[in-house]
Design an enzyme around this catalytic site. Sequence first.
Site, mmCIF file in Angstrom:
data_model
loop_
_atom_site.group_PDB
_atom_site.id
_atom_site.type_symbol
_atom_site.label_atom_id
_atom_site.label_comp_id
_atom_site.label_asym_id
_atom_site.label_seq_id
_atom_site.Cartn_x
_atom_site.Cartn_y
_atom_site.Cartn_z
ATOM 1 C CD GLU A 128 -39.113 -26.780 -14.690
ATOM 2 O OE1 GLU A 128 -38.436 -27.539 -14.725
ATOM 3 O OE2 GLU A 128 -40.250 -26.855 -14.758
ATOM 4 C CE LYS B 140 -38.043 -32.338 -12.119
ATOM 5 N NZ LYS B 140 -38.657 -32.155 -13.449
ATOM 6 C CB CYS C 15 -41.430 -29.634 -13.179
ATOM 7 S SG CYS C 15 -42.316 -30.095 -14.417
#
Length: 280
Positions: A27, A90, A140
């Site tokens: 990321e 995301k 994440c």
Amino acid sequence: RIADAHADATIAAVADGGVPDLTVWAENALDRDPSTEAGAMLRPALQRAAAATEGALVTGVIRAGDGPGTFRNSIVAVDRTGEITSAYDKQTVVPFGEYVPLRSVFGDLPPLRRVPRDAIAGEGPVTLEVGELRIAPVICFETLFGPTVRAAVDADDAGLVVAATNDSSFGRGAESAQHVNQSRLRAVETGRAVVHASISGTSAIIDADGTVLELAPLFEVATIRATVPVASGRTPAMVVAGPLSIAFAALALLLGTAGLARRRRSVSDASDPADPELQP
């Protein structure tokens, strides 16, 4: 510097061990979209790595959002020339970390000035394709949410999970190790190997049974490589986890409601002046 460091490490790893079927960057490995004018300075690094990996590369990218002051936190697959072929945005963005709720009210608070832009959440699971490999991407702390990972795998029967993260803000605390363990749980749940790529470590390659095959420590320059199975189909957990979650939530609600009702009856009985135990 970060993009060049990733490219240099990738090229060195290919030279040392040959071209892998998949190379994963973390990321925020690219902090802007290299296909745009704003990210043009990152394009040479991405192109070098894409050529070395023969187009078998996925990477974290911060992409422009739908309007001023917005962005998308993405994982993208690229071809041999570094052009983006597919992307996942995301879905579960972090309040007060990736966006400020009610910015007009809270946005001027000094700590929140460190979040100058708002992340735009992606919609639905997306499958990234690298050659014949179908990848379920998550970003994440989305690894914390079983339904998100299960849906990503289930969308197109992905054979592998890629979890890209940036844990650098957590320093040398326990969070990075916790995060790897979340990915281990998701591996067992889905029956898929997980590539857990962190820009600052801890990074890991995890087998489908939750075994950590390779581990890169915190804040050390490292590349890791392992052979993992590509799976298909649904595990028992993928089949029953959703209905069981609903059933347990309903049971908890019923038990809580019953307990509250009993407590109210007890309070009512105790306050009855006719109760002989309350007489002088």
